[in-house]
Design a protein around this motif. Structure first.
Motif, PDB file in Angstrom:
ATOM      1  N   PRO A 154       3.734  60.140  -5.890  1.00 36.05           N
ATOM      2  CA  PRO A 154       4.417  58.846  -5.761  1.00 36.05           C
ATOM      3  C   PRO A 154       5.926  58.980  -5.670  1.00 36.05           C
ATOM      4  CG  PRO A 154       2.756  58.741  -7.487  1.00 36.05           C
ATOM      5  CD  PRO A 154       2.832  60.178  -7.057  1.00 36.05           C
ATOM      6  N   LEU A 155       6.483  59.882  -6.433  1.00 33.44           N
ATOM      7  CA  LEU A 155       7.940  60.002  -6.421  1.00 33.44           C
ATOM      8  C   LEU A 155       8.458  60.537  -5.088  1.00 33.44           C
ATOM      9  CD1 LEU A 155       8.848  61.131 -10.038  1.00 33.44           C
ATOM     10  CD2 LEU A 155       9.717  59.160  -8.807  1.00 33.44           C
ATOM     11  N   VAL A 156       7.664  61.390  -4.458  1.00 36.63           N
ATOM     12  CA  VAL A 156       8.065  61.885  -3.143  1.00 36.63           C
ATOM     13  C   VAL A 156       8.092  60.739  -2.146  1.00 36.63           C
ATOM     14  CG1 VAL A 156       7.392  63.343  -1.204  1.00 36.63           C
ATOM     15  CG2 VAL A 156       7.222  64.231  -3.532  1.00 36.63           C
ATOM     16  N   VAL A 157       7.045  59.952  -2.170  1.00 31.31           N
ATOM     17  CA  VAL A 157       6.972  58.809  -1.261  1.00 31.31           C
ATOM     18  C   VAL A 157       8.094  57.821  -1.573  1.00 31.31           C
ATOM     19  CG1 VAL A 157       5.528  56.922  -0.458  1.00 31.31           C
ATOM     20  CG2 VAL A 157       4.485  59.102  -1.074  1.00 31.31           C
ATOM     21  N   MET A 159      11.027  58.346  -2.916  1.00 32.17           N
ATOM     22  CA  MET A 159      12.326  58.836  -2.455  1.00 32.17           C
ATOM     23  C   MET A 159      12.430  58.748  -0.932  1.00 32.17           C
ATOM     24  SD  MET A 159      13.914  59.771  -5.229  1.00 32.17           S
ATOM     25  CE  MET A 159      13.362  59.796  -6.917  1.00 32.17           C
ATOM     26  N   GLY A 160      11.317  58.983  -0.284  1.00 33.64           N
ATOM     27  CA  GLY A 160      11.311  58.901   1.169  1.00 33.64           C
ATOM     28  C   GLY A 160      11.578  57.493   1.667  1.00 33.64           C
ATOM     29  N   VAL A 162      13.144  54.894  -0.471  1.00 34.23           N
ATOM     30  CA  VAL A 162      14.371  54.360  -1.049  1.00 34.23           C
ATOM     31  C   VAL A 162      15.616  55.110  -0.566  1.00 34.23           C
ATOM     32  CG1 VAL A 162      15.612  54.098  -3.212  1.00 34.23           C
ATOM     33  CG2 VAL A 162      13.220  53.420  -3.073  1.00 34.23           C
ATOM     34  N   GLY A 163      15.486  56.414  -0.427  1.00 30.72           N
ATOM     35  CA  GLY A 163      16.632  57.229  -0.031  1.00 30.72           C
ATOM     36  C   GLY A 163      17.304  56.739   1.240  1.00 30.72           C
ATOM     37  N   PRO A 164      16.574  56.675   2.319  1.00 29.27           N
ATOM     38  CA  PRO A 164      17.201  56.218   3.567  1.00 29.27           C
ATOM     39  C   PRO A 164      17.726  54.793   3.476  1.00 29.27           C
ATOM     40  CG  PRO A 164      15.112  57.300   4.015  1.00 29.27           C
ATOM     41  CD  PRO A 164      15.199  57.164   2.527  1.00 29.27           C
ATOM     42  N   LEU A 166      18.860  53.107   0.881  1.00 25.40           N
ATOM     43  CA  LEU A 166      20.101  53.055   0.117  1.00 25.40           C
ATOM     44  C   LEU A 166      21.255  53.682   0.878  1.00 25.40           C
ATOM     45  CD1 LEU A 166      18.906  53.949  -3.498  1.00 25.40           C
ATOM     46  CD2 LEU A 166      19.404  51.700  -2.538  1.00 25.40           C
TER      47      LEU A 166
END
Lengths: 228, 228
Positions: A154-157, A159-160, A162-164, A166
């Motif tokens: 879940p954390l990988v998904v 970050m994938g 939220v990262g972009p 943000l």
DNA sequence: GTCTATAAATAGATAGAC
DNA sequence: GTCTATCTATTTATAGAC
């Protein structure tokens, strides 16, 4: 959410302080933010800051809790509304994107808090973050059980997704400057384009062809067929 | 890269200052970083900071230029080495991931500078950023001309790659704490897993099902289903 | 190039009147 | 609840000896 301390703040100086604080902390970070500026922006005497909040860090934590709590609430609704896992995931992305659209200060707060290693994340804020991850985990789990998602962290998904979002939102001023220097015409980024990009990229990884035996802990993605 | 000012800095106090500054700025941000701490960490007298650099901001810009210049150099090599566009893109991702692995301070610097709206990005740093985007644009362009990539905005792709990498790397401390509170076992994120996730997601969007006319900003974010 | 001492300006926080 | 005045500590930056 936290505690109903409605002490009749005359015209809501506390509320105005929070709003001003969000702006200031997002724009300058915890250390860059000045209590003086926050008070002035809220049109409130500086001493009032210390009447409503113990100190600067306390005010900052209140800001964090307010915003991350709202995020957790909103994504929880997505999960609660149900629907096909793919749809839930798309709505998850759209919801986070919508929150950023509604609150332009969110990226600044979020990115800086991550860069700070969560220095100011207390138990309450941590609980909110946990709710967000748990919600996404539940969506992914539903997809896996339905056979349409490959197992994924879940954390990988997260970050994938939220990262972009943000980074695109936060980098707007810099990209504007970059545009005027850029050799070619790949100047601007349309918000719907990035949301679409993320939706498709995320779903593709979850539903797409398996990776050979890469370094990842990824399992074998089931052929995307059945429904819930 | 900037100017060969090799004035025989005895034991390289300038170099040590830069190294210490990277650490301090990454950990605390521009305003949170203290010149005193930087000097102490570099085992150099505080006055030396102002001997080598005009002021704090000047030191910070030197840090930015050093790191972003190196990033631009490294990705340029990827492009220069050629190969199939898909391969170039994978190596682009791996290269950025590798840089973050080599320089744990990079995410802090990068994320904070974005959150700051590029306040301290001067012409030289901007040129470095431009080189990175241009390199990615060239790779994408090669792919498009070869017929294996759908047209895409370089900055969108760039954010899709860099965003998750930076966020995952920067959030390590917070995730460690989250792990101890997390209800389920979706605790940690393996670095290879995130790199793999990004590589596949990015490529899937570029090579996957065409949403009619890509490239254009105003794409309809409502595809019926995104099957790969 | 390196150090000590210090100027000068901020900024977080509080006391206490109203 | 709100305001003025102020205390104290910190911090950037410089002067000037060696």
């Amino acid at each position: 959410m936290v505690s109903q301390k409605k002490r009749r703040d005359s015209a809501g100086s506390r509320r105005r302080l929070l709003a001003a604080a969000v702006h200031e902390f997002a724009a300058r970070g915890f250390d860059g933010a000045k209590v003086d500026r926050i008070a002035r922006r809220a049109r409130v005497n500086k001493a009032m800051v210390y009447y409503h909040f113990r100190h600067k860090a306390d005010l900052y934590r209140a800001v964090l809790l307010e915003r991350f709590g709202a995020i957790a609430d909103r994504v929880a609704i997505v999960r609660a509304e149900g629907g096909a896992p793919e749809d839930q995931l798309r709505r998850f992305v759209a919801t986070v994107a919508g929150l950023i659209g509604d609150w332009p200060e969110l990226p600044g707060i979020w990115l800086r808090e991550m860069a700070d290693g969560g220095r100011h994340v207390d138990a309450e804020v941590m609980a909110a973050l946990r709710r967000v991850v748990d919600t996404l985990a539940a969506i992914l789990d539903a997809g896996t059980r339905a056979g349409c998602f490959a197992p994924a962290q879940p954390l990988v998904v997260q970050m994938g997704i939220v990262g972009p979002l943000l980074l695109v939102a936060a980098s707007a001023p810099l990209r504007a400057r970059l545009a005027s220097v850029l050799s070619t015409r790949h100047a601007d980024v349309a918000w719907p384009a990035i949301v679409d990009h993320i939706e498709r990229g995320t779903l593709a990884v979850l539903t797409g062809p398996r990776p050979e035996a890469a370094a990842g802990p990824a399992r074998r993605p089931r052929p995307r067929s059945a429904r819930a």
